[in-house]
Design an enzyme around this catalytic site. Structure first.
Site: not given
Length: 185
Positions: A81, A9-10, A60, A7
Protein backbone atom coordinates in the site's frame (compact mmCIF):
# COMPACT_ATOMS: atom_id res chain seq x y z
CA UNK A 1 -6.50 6.73 -15.60
CA UNK A 2 -4.00 4.56 -13.81
CA UNK A 3 -5.43 3.73 -10.39
CA UNK A 4 -3.87 2.10 -7.35
CA UNK A 5 -6.37 0.06 -5.37
CA UNK A 6 -5.76 -0.52 -1.69
CA UNK A 7 -6.87 -3.39 0.50
CA UNK A 8 -9.54 -3.76 3.13
CA UNK A 9 -13.08 -2.76 4.02
CA UNK A 10 -12.98 0.67 2.38
CA UNK A 11 -11.88 -0.80 -0.93
CA UNK A 12 -14.66 -3.40 -0.70
CA UNK A 13 -17.10 -0.48 -1.13
CA UNK A 14 -14.94 1.37 -3.66
CA UNK A 15 -14.55 -1.43 -6.20
CA UNK A 16 -18.24 -1.84 -7.11
CA UNK A 17 -18.64 1.94 -7.29
CA UNK A 18 -15.74 2.18 -9.75
CA UNK A 19 -16.96 -0.77 -11.81
CA UNK A 20 -20.49 0.69 -12.11
CA UNK A 21 -19.14 3.83 -13.76
CA UNK A 22 -17.72 1.97 -16.74
CA UNK A 23 -14.59 4.11 -16.81
CA UNK A 24 -11.48 3.12 -18.75
CA UNK A 25 -9.05 2.38 -15.94
CA UNK A 26 -5.76 0.57 -15.64
CA UNK A 27 -5.54 -0.67 -12.07
CA UNK A 28 -2.87 -2.00 -9.75
CA UNK A 29 -4.03 -3.98 -6.72
CA UNK A 30 -2.14 -4.10 -3.42
CA UNK A 31 -3.37 -7.58 -2.51
CA UNK A 32 -4.56 -10.75 -4.19
CA UNK A 33 -8.00 -10.30 -2.62
CA UNK A 34 -8.36 -6.83 -4.17
CA UNK A 35 -7.06 -8.11 -7.50
CA UNK A 36 -9.56 -10.99 -7.56
CA UNK A 37 -12.53 -8.79 -6.65
CA UNK A 38 -11.58 -6.00 -9.05
CA UNK A 39 -11.17 -8.50 -11.89
CA UNK A 40 -14.48 -10.17 -11.02
CA UNK A 41 -16.17 -6.77 -11.32
CA UNK A 42 -14.60 -6.15 -14.74
CA UNK A 43 -11.87 -3.70 -13.74
CA UNK A 44 -8.62 -4.10 -15.68
CA UNK A 45 -5.91 -5.10 -13.19
CA UNK A 46 -2.32 -5.13 -14.42
CA UNK A 47 1.02 -6.01 -12.87
CA UNK A 48 2.50 -2.91 -11.28
CA UNK A 49 5.64 -3.26 -13.39
CA UNK A 50 3.59 -2.49 -16.52
CA UNK A 51 2.71 1.02 -15.31
CA UNK A 52 5.37 3.67 -14.87
CA UNK A 53 3.33 5.76 -12.45
CA UNK A 54 -0.20 6.08 -11.10
CA UNK A 55 -2.56 9.01 -11.40
CA UNK A 56 -4.30 8.21 -8.13
CA UNK A 57 -4.24 5.62 -5.35
CA UNK A 58 -7.26 5.12 -3.11
CA UNK A 59 -7.27 3.27 0.19
CA UNK A 60 -8.56 3.36 3.74
CA UNK A 61 -6.70 3.70 7.03
CA UNK A 62 -6.95 2.37 10.57
CA UNK A 63 -6.15 5.73 12.19
CA UNK A 64 -5.88 9.30 10.86
CA UNK A 65 -4.62 12.29 12.88
CA UNK A 66 -5.61 15.93 12.22
CA UNK A 67 -2.24 16.50 10.49
CA UNK A 68 -2.78 13.36 8.33
CA UNK A 69 -0.40 10.88 9.88
CA UNK A 70 -1.86 7.45 9.21
CA UNK A 71 -1.62 3.98 10.62
CA UNK A 72 -2.42 1.38 7.99
CA UNK A 73 -1.94 -2.33 7.79
CA UNK A 74 -4.67 -4.06 9.72
CA UNK A 75 -4.83 -6.46 6.78
CA UNK A 76 -1.06 -6.86 6.46
CA UNK A 77 -0.64 -5.28 3.00
CA UNK A 78 0.82 -1.99 4.26
CA UNK A 79 4.17 -2.32 2.46
CA UNK A 80 2.49 -2.72 -0.92
CA UNK A 81 0.00 0.00 0.00
CA UNK A 82 2.85 2.41 0.79
CA UNK A 83 4.66 1.60 -2.46
CA UNK A 84 1.49 2.26 -4.44
CA UNK A 85 0.72 5.46 -2.50
CA UNK A 86 4.25 6.77 -3.11
CA UNK A 87 3.99 6.01 -6.84
CA UNK A 88 0.72 7.92 -7.22
CA UNK A 89 0.37 11.59 -8.08
CA UNK A 90 -2.51 11.71 -5.57
CA UNK A 91 -3.14 9.42 -2.62
CA UNK A 92 -6.72 9.65 -1.39
CA UNK A 93 -7.66 8.08 1.95
CA UNK A 94 -11.30 7.29 2.64
CA UNK A 95 -12.29 6.57 6.25
CA UNK A 96 -15.30 6.52 8.49
CA UNK A 97 -15.43 9.13 11.25
CA UNK A 98 -14.46 6.57 13.90
CA UNK A 99 -10.97 6.32 12.32
CA UNK A 100 -10.16 9.95 13.19
CA UNK A 101 -7.92 10.20 16.26
CA UNK A 102 -6.23 13.03 18.13
CA UNK A 103 -2.97 11.06 18.26
CA UNK A 104 -1.83 7.72 16.89
CA UNK A 105 -1.94 4.75 19.24
CA UNK A 106 -0.34 1.32 18.99
CA UNK A 107 -0.24 -1.14 17.43
CA UNK A 108 1.74 -0.15 14.35
CA UNK A 109 1.81 -3.02 11.85
CA UNK A 110 5.27 -4.03 10.64
CA UNK A 111 6.39 -6.52 8.04
CA UNK A 112 9.55 -8.39 9.01
CA UNK A 113 11.89 -10.80 7.30
CA UNK A 114 11.69 -14.29 8.74
CA UNK A 115 15.51 -14.45 8.67
CA UNK A 116 16.74 -13.22 12.06
CA UNK A 117 13.17 -12.69 13.22
CA UNK A 118 13.89 -13.03 16.93
CA UNK A 119 16.74 -10.53 16.74
CA UNK A 120 14.53 -8.05 14.88
CA UNK A 121 11.71 -8.45 17.41
CA UNK A 122 14.15 -7.80 20.28
CA UNK A 123 15.50 -4.69 18.52
CA UNK A 124 11.95 -3.38 18.14
CA UNK A 125 10.76 -4.31 21.62
CA UNK A 126 7.93 -4.11 22.42
CA UNK A 127 6.95 -5.90 19.23
CA UNK A 128 5.30 -9.25 18.66
CA UNK A 129 4.23 -11.38 15.71
CA UNK A 130 0.53 -11.07 15.00
CA UNK A 131 -1.15 -14.25 16.28
CA UNK A 132 -2.61 -16.33 13.48
CA UNK A 133 -1.74 -13.81 10.78
CA UNK A 134 -0.91 -15.21 7.37
CA UNK A 135 2.30 -14.00 5.74
CA UNK A 136 2.23 -10.66 3.96
CA UNK A 137 1.47 -10.69 0.22
CA UNK A 138 5.24 -10.97 -0.30
CA UNK A 139 5.90 -13.66 2.31
CA UNK A 140 6.98 -11.47 5.24
CA UNK A 141 6.05 -11.95 8.89
CA UNK A 142 3.33 -9.56 10.07
CA UNK A 143 3.96 -8.20 13.56
CA UNK A 144 2.79 -5.30 15.68
CA UNK A 145 5.02 -2.65 17.22
CA UNK A 146 3.44 -1.88 20.61
CA UNK A 147 5.65 0.95 21.84
CA UNK A 148 4.86 4.64 22.21
CA UNK A 149 3.68 6.49 19.10
CA UNK A 150 3.42 10.10 20.34
CA UNK A 151 6.11 11.19 17.88
CA UNK A 152 5.29 9.25 14.69
CA UNK A 153 8.23 10.68 12.73
CA UNK A 154 10.69 9.37 15.32
CA UNK A 155 8.97 5.97 15.46
CA UNK A 156 8.95 5.75 11.65
CA UNK A 157 12.67 6.58 11.53
CA UNK A 158 13.41 3.92 14.18
CA UNK A 159 11.42 1.29 12.30
CA UNK A 160 13.03 2.24 8.97
CA UNK A 161 16.51 1.97 10.51
CA UNK A 162 16.04 -1.47 12.07
CA UNK A 163 17.56 -4.33 10.05
CA UNK A 164 14.95 -6.96 9.28
CA UNK A 165 12.07 -4.49 8.93
CA UNK A 166 10.66 -4.67 5.42
CA UNK A 167 8.22 -1.85 6.08
CA UNK A 168 5.74 -0.40 8.55
CA UNK A 169 2.23 1.01 8.65
CA UNK A 170 3.09 4.61 9.58
CA UNK A 171 2.30 6.82 6.58
CA UNK A 172 3.64 10.35 6.75
CA UNK A 173 1.43 13.33 5.87
CA UNK A 174 3.54 14.12 2.79
CA UNK A 175 2.12 10.98 1.12
CA UNK A 176 -1.50 11.96 1.71
CA UNK A 177 -3.25 14.23 -0.80
CA UNK A 178 -6.79 14.07 0.59
CA UNK A 179 -8.71 12.47 3.43
CA UNK A 180 -12.41 11.89 2.81
CA UNK A 181 -14.43 11.16 5.93
CA UNK A 182 -17.72 9.29 5.79
CA UNK A 183 -20.35 9.66 8.46
CA UNK A 184 -21.09 5.95 8.92
CA UNK A 185 -18.77 3.70 10.98
Amino acid sequence: MRVGLGTGSTVAYLLPALAERGLTLRCVATSQATEREASRLGLAVEPFDQLDCLDIAIDGADQVTPDHWLIKGGGGAHVREKIVAAAARRFVVIVSANKLVAALAPPVPVELLSFGLQSTLEALSPCQPRAGAPPSPDGGVIADYLGPTEDPATVAARLDATPGVVGHGLFEPALVSDVIVGDRP
